[in-house]
Design a protein around this motif. Sequence first.
Motif, mmCIF file in Angstrom:
data_model
loop_
_atom_site.group_PDB
_atom_site.id
_atom_site.type_symbol
_atom_site.label_atom_id
_atom_site.label_comp_id
_atom_site.label_asym_id
_atom_site.label_seq_id
_atom_site.Cartn_x
_atom_site.Cartn_y
_atom_site.Cartn_z
ATOM 1 N N LEU A 199 0.852 -1.182 0.000
ATOM 2 C CA LEU A 199 0.000 0.000 0.000
ATOM 3 C C LEU A 199 0.889 1.233 0.000
ATOM 4 C CD1 LEU A 199 -2.842 1.290 0.295
ATOM 5 C CD2 LEU A 199 -2.444 1.243 2.768
ATOM 6 N N SER A 200 0.527 2.209 -0.800
ATOM 7 C CA SER A 200 1.262 3.469 -0.864
ATOM 8 C C SER A 200 0.285 4.613 -0.608
ATOM 9 C CB SER A 200 1.898 3.621 -2.251
ATOM 10 O OG SER A 200 2.592 4.833 -2.342
ATOM 11 N N PHE A 201 0.741 5.609 0.171
ATOM 12 C CA PHE A 201 -0.074 6.795 0.400
ATOM 13 C C PHE A 201 0.857 7.973 0.657
ATOM 14 C CE2 PHE A 201 0.320 4.474 4.344
ATOM 15 C CZ PHE A 201 0.676 5.437 5.278
ATOM 16 N N PRO A 202 0.367 9.198 0.451
ATOM 17 C CA PRO A 202 1.242 10.372 0.529
ATOM 18 C C PRO A 202 1.705 10.699 1.950
ATOM 19 C CG PRO A 202 -1.013 11.046 0.070
ATOM 20 C CD PRO A 202 -0.996 9.547 0.059
ATOM 21 N N MET A 203 2.929 11.223 2.034
ATOM 22 C CA MET A 203 3.434 11.719 3.317
ATOM 23 C C MET A 203 2.803 13.064 3.655
ATOM 24 S SD MET A 203 7.483 11.106 3.621
ATOM 25 C CE MET A 203 8.191 9.545 4.050
#
Length: 134
Positions: A2-6
Amino acid sequence: MLSFPMITADHRLNELRDVLDLIPGEGLVWSVFEFYAFGAGPDGTPLDDFEAQVRANPLGYTLAWPQLLEFARGIRQTVECALVAVERAEDLVADAPERRLGEFVILGLDCTAWELSGARFGPELETRFRAEFL
């Protein structure tokens, strides 16, 4: 994975402590393979010294879960990060972050995104992260 913005669209930081708050990490061995951030190192160590210690060991800098949580509270902004959790210290390998080997693998990429994966990062945990960060 899973990838999500910092950093969110409204400029709020999704910081390491926010990520760790959703992970059941107790009882695992956590190793910091890469770290560049603003704040303080574990136990108040200057962050430059901590980052040098991380780079000096091919198996990273090992922390117990309570130490990692305390350390994360002292970080104001993460730029780069590679954390791996394993069941036993003997399970650590130098290329664990690149190969995504571990119970949990947390990567912070150039102050832009978090990537989470690992053997224990299943659908239930992914749903929790999506609800919180996406």
